[in-house]
Structure formats: C-alpha cells, structure tokens
Design a protein around this motif. Structure first.
Motif, PDB file in Angstrom:
ATOM      1  N   PRO A  58       0.802  -1.231   0.000  1.00 38.85           N
ATOM      2  CA  PRO A  58       0.000   0.000   0.000  1.00 38.85           C
ATOM      3  C   PRO A  58       0.832   1.276   0.000  1.00 38.85           C
ATOM      4  O   PRO A  58       0.307   2.351   0.297  1.00 38.85           O
ATOM      5  CB  PRO A  58      -0.819  -0.138   1.295  1.00 38.85           C
ATOM      6  N   VAL A  88      -0.328   4.550  -2.156  1.00 43.05           N
ATOM      7  CA  VAL A  88      -1.726   4.966  -2.030  1.00 43.05           C
ATOM      8  C   VAL A  88      -1.908   6.456  -2.277  1.00 43.05           C
ATOM      9  O   VAL A  88      -2.782   6.870  -3.056  1.00 43.05           O
ATOM     10  CB  VAL A  88      -2.284   4.569  -0.648  1.00 43.05           C
ATOM     11  N   GLY A 102       1.276   3.855   4.603  1.00 43.38           N
ATOM     12  CA  GLY A 102       0.060   3.112   4.324  1.00 43.38           C
ATOM     13  C   GLY A 102      -0.352   2.151   5.421  1.00 43.38           C
ATOM     14  O   GLY A 102      -1.035   1.160   5.143  1.00 43.38           O
ATOM     15  N   ARG A 152      -2.548   2.603   7.626  1.00 41.30           N
ATOM     16  CA  ARG A 152      -4.009   2.648   7.732  1.00 41.30           C
ATOM     17  C   ARG A 152      -4.662   1.735   6.695  1.00 41.30           C
ATOM     18  O   ARG A 152      -5.789   1.284   6.864  1.00 41.30           O
ATOM     19  CB  ARG A 152      -4.492   4.093   7.546  1.00 41.30           C
ATOM     20  N   GLN A 153      -3.925   1.448   5.627  1.00 39.18           N
ATOM     21  CA  GLN A 153      -4.432   0.586   4.569  1.00 39.18           C
ATOM     22  C   GLN A 153      -3.790  -0.801   4.616  1.00 39.18           C
ATOM     23  O   GLN A 153      -3.649  -1.464   3.599  1.00 39.18           O
ATOM     24  CB  GLN A 153      -4.169   1.230   3.195  1.00 39.18           C
ATOM     25  N   TRP A 199     -10.585  -0.251   2.214  1.00 38.30           N
ATOM     26  CA  TRP A 199     -10.334   1.106   2.685  1.00 38.30           C
ATOM     27  C   TRP A 199     -10.634   2.079   1.546  1.00 38.30           C
ATOM     28  O   TRP A 199     -10.884   1.678   0.408  1.00 38.30           O
ATOM     29  CB  TRP A 199      -8.895   1.275   3.176  1.00 38.30           C
ATOM     30  N   GLU A 219      -9.472   6.172  -0.034  1.00 35.71           N
ATOM     31  CA  GLU A 219      -8.607   7.354   0.006  1.00 35.71           C
ATOM     32  C   GLU A 219      -9.168   8.342  -1.006  1.00 35.71           C
ATOM     33  O   GLU A 219      -8.996   8.174  -2.217  1.00 35.71           O
ATOM     34  CB  GLU A 219      -7.163   6.969  -0.334  1.00 35.71           C
ATOM     35  N   THR A 233      -6.525  -4.394   0.535  1.00 32.68           N
ATOM     36  CA  THR A 233      -5.242  -4.991   0.883  1.00 32.68           C
ATOM     37  C   THR A 233      -5.499  -6.410   1.364  1.00 32.68           C
ATOM     38  O   THR A 233      -6.131  -6.623   2.404  1.00 32.68           O
ATOM     39  CB  THR A 233      -4.528  -4.185   1.987  1.00 32.68           C
TER      40      THR A 233
END
Length: 290
Positions: free
Chosen positions: A202, A205, A241, A243-244, A249, A251, A258
């Motif tokens: 990720p 992103v 990344g 958070r991903q 998810w 953005e 993922t």
C-alpha cells in the motif's frame, strides 16, 4: 546474508534471531503446530465494492484478487489446498499482487509453474494479470508471461470488458526495491477511463489517489500474519500506508483492498489472520455515467 542460498534463509541475521526466538516461544506454549494448521485453513472471501466512478456497464464486474502465494517447500500441502480453494472460480479478471516465491533467496525456476498449477481451475474471461513483489525475481516474471500471465512492470494497458474499457496498470515493488513508477504505469491512459492499479504494497496509495486511480489492489502485509487482540498485526512491514494495511479502505474517491494473502513468509504460521483470496464484485453507484 552470508550463506543465504535457499528459500528458508532469512533476510538478515537480526530477522533470523527474531524468528528463532518467536518459534521457540510458540513451541514452548504448544502453539506452533496450531499456527501451521491455521496457515492451511484457506478461505475465499466475497465482497462488493462500489468505486464512485465505475461505469454502469461494468456493474457486476468480478475480480479475483490473489496475493502473496509464497509457494515453496516450507508448508507441505499448501499449493494443493490453494488449487482446491480456487478451483471452479469464474471471474472477469484474475489479478495477482506479487510475492510468488516463498523466501528472499533460493531458486526461482519452480515458482511460475506452481502459480499456474494453483490457478489451473480458475476461469478469467479477460485474463490473468500480475505484478511482482519484493520476494520475486525478473526470471519469475518472464516465466509467468511465458505461461500466459501478463506481468505489468511500471506499465498499463487498455482492457476491454463488457463493451467498456478500463485502464489496468501495475507498478514494480514499492517496498524493498522501491522501483514503483506510477507515472509510467499511467502513461497513455485516456482521460476519464476507469483505472485499476496493482501494487505489491500500500505504499503508493497517496500518489495513486492524486493521479485519479479508482481501484487499488495490493497485499504484502499478510495482515500482520500474527494478530493480537486489541493490538492488531505483530509486524505490518510498511513505511507508508499503515491505515491501509488490511482489508477494504478508501482514500478520497479511490477504493482499495489490501489482501491478507494466501501464503506465509519467515515462519509458516498464522494466528487470528486467516489466509484468504478475495472475489470482489464491483457495483456502480446510482447516477454513475457510462
């Protein structure tokens, strides 16, 4: 690492010491063999995603996302389990986001053959497309292409499906090799064309969202492979990344997924993070043009 000549060699002495200590702790707690059984308990997850700019003509498009197979000798029965899991799957696209080889070292010559065996029961109307991961070599990419799997290395292509065009782009490994070139992967993309990006991790992103990518698919993190209550993944292994790092998810206007991956690395165990391939159905939102 000196003497690293097989798939079980770790990437560094520090990583080797970490893994030896973790294995000793799991064995002492009587959990090691349970972790190996968990690593073979594969699942095919199904989900719907609704990217904001999906053309109505592509409503219901099916994408099989497979990541981090890590095929090798470390877990007997793994490849056959994966082949049975995916046998009979019918999809529009089969998209693979890297790490076909188990270890950081060792031979590459069997990986492509093993991947094709795992995917032998999959029917993908618009073909099989892949990117390489940080465990992979150029030889693996060449052998995959020789077997009919398109490997996107900082490049993109227009793909026709259901009377509609999409731009399918892929970048080289953003994590270890830091070789991703998003600009090159999107070069030649017609304005406004729905865009799917394959990346191993990720870590692209933010740039992908700015560039107008609609769907971002990746893996690499294994979801931590070992997840603890309240704390999550033990080792996510990304610079950007986090958070991903697992699951669905968004953005901005970009949707992403993922994958926790099907395989394992460093140690063939999983806890609270089942191995998974994902069958994604894309849904058009009301009022979407196309």
């Amino acid at each position: 690492m000196p003497g690293a000549d097989n798939e079980l060699s770790h990437s560094s002495w520090f990583r080797a010491l970490q893994m030896w200590g973790l294995e000793a702790a799991l064995r002492a707690a009587g959990l090691y063999h349970r972790g190996r059984r968990n690593a073979l308990d594969m699942r095919l997850a199904e989900m719907d995603l609704a990217p904001p700019r999906l053309p109505t003509a592509l409503d219901g498009l099916r994408v099989l996302h497979v990541s981090d197979l890590h095929l090798g000798r470390s877990l007997p029965g793994f490849a056959e389990n994966a082949r049975r899991l995916l046998g009979g799957v019918e999809t529009d696209l089969c998209l693979l986001t890297g790490d076909f080889r188990y270890g950081h070292f060792g031979p590459s010559d069997r990986a492509a053959e093993d991947v094709c065996r795992v995917l032998s029961g999959v029917c993908a109307a618009a073909g099989f497309h892949a990117v390489l991961g940080n465990h992979d070599t150029l030889i693996i990419g060449e052998m995959l292409e020789a077997r009919g799997i398109r490997v996107l290395m900082n490049e993109g292509a227009r793909v026709e499906m259901r009377g509609e065009s999409v731009w399918l782009a892929g970048v080289d490994d953003p994590h270890l090799h830091r070789a991703a070139d998003l600009t090159a992967a999107l070069e030649g993309r017609p304005p406004g064309l729905f865009t799917i990006l394959l990346a191993h991790s990720p870590e692209c992103v933010a740039g992908a969202a700015r560039a107008g990518v609609d769907l971002y698919l990746c893996g690499h993190t294994h979801g931590g492979q070992i997840r603890l209550p309240f704390l999550g993944g033990v080792h996510i292994n990304v610079r950007e990344g986090r958070r991903q790092a697992l699951g669905v998810w968004s953005e901005g206007d970009m949707c992403g997924h993922t994958s926790p991956g099907l395989g394992t690395t460093d140690m063939p165990v999983r806890f609270r993070c089942p191995p998974e391939a994902t069958l994604i159905t894309l849904r058009a939102r009301p009022g979407t043009g196309g």
